[in-house]
Design an enzyme around this catalytic site. Structure first.
Site, mmCIF file in Angstrom:
data_model
loop_
_atom_site.group_PDB
_atom_site.id
_atom_site.type_symbol
_atom_site.label_atom_id
_atom_site.label_comp_id
_atom_site.label_asym_id
_atom_site.label_seq_id
_atom_site.Cartn_x
_atom_site.Cartn_y
_atom_site.Cartn_z
ATOM 1 N N SER A 163 -37.172 28.616 -34.654
ATOM 2 C CA SER A 163 -36.150 27.787 -34.014
ATOM 3 C C SER A 163 -35.427 28.582 -32.916
ATOM 4 C CB SER A 163 -35.177 27.236 -35.067
ATOM 5 O OG SER A 163 -34.321 26.264 -34.509
ATOM 6 N N LEU A 164 -34.124 28.824 -33.067
ATOM 7 C CA LEU A 164 -33.391 29.620 -32.080
ATOM 8 C C LEU A 164 -34.090 30.952 -31.786
ATOM 9 C CD1 LEU A 164 -31.184 32.244 -32.176
ATOM 10 C CD2 LEU A 164 -31.089 30.594 -30.319
ATOM 11 N N HIS A 206 -33.711 19.623 -35.259
ATOM 12 C CA HIS A 206 -35.136 19.288 -35.253
ATOM 13 C C HIS A 206 -35.399 17.877 -35.773
ATOM 14 C CE1 HIS A 206 -35.864 23.405 -34.098
ATOM 15 N NE2 HIS A 206 -35.123 23.793 -35.116
ATOM 16 N N ARG A 253 -27.411 26.007 -25.449
ATOM 17 C CA ARG A 253 -28.146 25.325 -26.511
ATOM 18 C C ARG A 253 -27.254 25.111 -27.723
ATOM 19 N NH1 ARG A 253 -31.491 26.583 -31.072
ATOM 20 N NH2 ARG A 253 -33.510 25.512 -31.114
ATOM 21 N N GLN A 303 -38.804 21.312 -28.780
ATOM 22 C CA GLN A 303 -38.452 21.957 -30.047
ATOM 23 C C GLN A 303 -37.201 21.352 -30.678
ATOM 24 O OE1 GLN A 303 -36.089 25.295 -30.535
ATOM 25 N NE2 GLN A 303 -37.749 26.654 -31.167
ATOM 26 N N GLN A 326 -30.913 30.151 -37.150
ATOM 27 C CA GLN A 326 -29.635 30.001 -37.844
ATOM 28 C C GLN A 326 -29.819 30.071 -39.353
ATOM 29 O OE1 GLN A 326 -28.060 26.812 -34.623
ATOM 30 N NE2 GLN A 326 -26.750 27.061 -36.403
#
Length: 317
Positions: free
Chosen positions: A96-97, A207, A121, A256, A14
């Site tokens: 991340s994503l 996170h 998610r 994660q 993102q």
């Protein structure tokens, strides 16, 4: 001619979304257009229109941003396969994503199940932000050890969780946690020698321990999703090491949510494994810039437009 044995594909998270993403790809390449059409059908709404035309606030809503980035990455991969045949980089990784897009690229996750998982998610992370609102801030000019120490001090003083969320590159870190803790940390970071400490325009404390509110539900979604062992090594965010089994993938993706994205270590691990060329697949060039700061000697390409993709395909043939 590109040497695939020393090339890695990397996929952003993102912050890389922008209105217009993928529009020129879909207009230029039938394979890309098909991916966006498949996504629209699978999700039951026109994600493609949101990517191509906005509005920006809707595209930047985490429930939409995550599938948008995943679909953009998958569209580029589909074009590469259509134009070059089988494309097998030596390694893949995602921020991340982007790790889910990397898993798709590795053969561990089929497109449609991956899209449904990514959408869930995003939905759950948005829900976590509603249940336990938090904040994030970028801290520039301090090292990771100093930022971890700062987070521990503030967390103890304020009584809210505060952690290092993203270790993006030397001198560019992101903290995440309770809103009051982040607000308290910003001036303290400057006092500790940070060049800048910038609150981010988010309400989701990615996170951080605040994401534990939805970990159980996301684990259920992971258990319901079919994975395969990766055909291409995937370097994970949590340990900055390869994910070699389905069990490791599920464990990684669950952990994660509340763990630091160790991007600096991920890039360095790939470099140590022999990667010389990094190809960022996404709407902007965020990871390309980070990789430049981590290791200037690494070769870097960004596939963020039909023009860039065309040039890359020509060079790779």
């Amino acid at each position: 001619m590109l040497d695939w044995t020393t090339t890695a594909f990397v996929f952003p998270g993102q912050g890389s979304q922008q209105v217009g993403m993928g529009a020129d790809l879909a207009a230029t390449y039938p394979a890309a257009r098909q991916v966006f059409e498949e996504a629209d059908e699978a999700l039951g709404f026109a994600l493609s229109r949101l990517c191509f035309d906005g509005p920006e606030d809707a595209l930047s809503d985490t429930i939409n941003t995550q599938p948008a980035l995943y679909v953009m990455g998958a569209a580029v991969l589909r074009v590469l396969a259509a134009e070059l045949g089988e494309v097998r980089p030596a390694m893949v990784a995602g921020h991340s994503l982007g790790e889910l897009t990397a898993l798709h690229a590795s053969g561990a996750l089929e497109f449609a199940p991956g899209l449904r998982l990514v959408r869930e998610r995003g939905r759950l992370m948005k829900e976590a932000g509603a249940r336990r609102p938090g904040a994030m801030a970028a801290v520039l000019g301090l090292d990771a050890e100093a930022v971890r120490a700062l987070c521990a001090t503030v967390s103890e003083q304020i009584g809210q969780p505060l952690v290092l969320a993203n270790d993006n590159c030397e001198g560019q870190l992101v903290i995440s946690g309770g809103r009051s803790a982040v607000e308290a940390a910003v001036p303290l970071a400057l006092e500790a020698g940070a060049k800048r400490a910038i609150p981010l325009a988010v309400s989701v404390a990615s996170h951080s321990p605040l994401m534990s509110a939805i970990t159980g539900e996301f684990r259920a979604a992971l258990d319901a999703t079919e994975f395969s062992a990766p055909a291409i090594p995937v370097i994970g965010n949590v340990e900055a090491s390869p994910l070699t089994s389905v069990a490791a993938i599920r464990s990684e993706l669950a952990a994660q949510l509340t763990s630091t994205v160790r991007w600096t270590e991920t890039v360095l691990a790939m470099r140590q494994a022999g990667i010389e060329t990094f190809v960022e697949i996404g709407p902007k060039d965020v990871l390309t810039g980070l990789i430049k700061r981590i290791d200037r000697a690494a070769e870097r390409h960004t596939l963020n437009s039909a023009e860039a993709l065309g040039q890359f395909i020509t060079a790779a043939r």
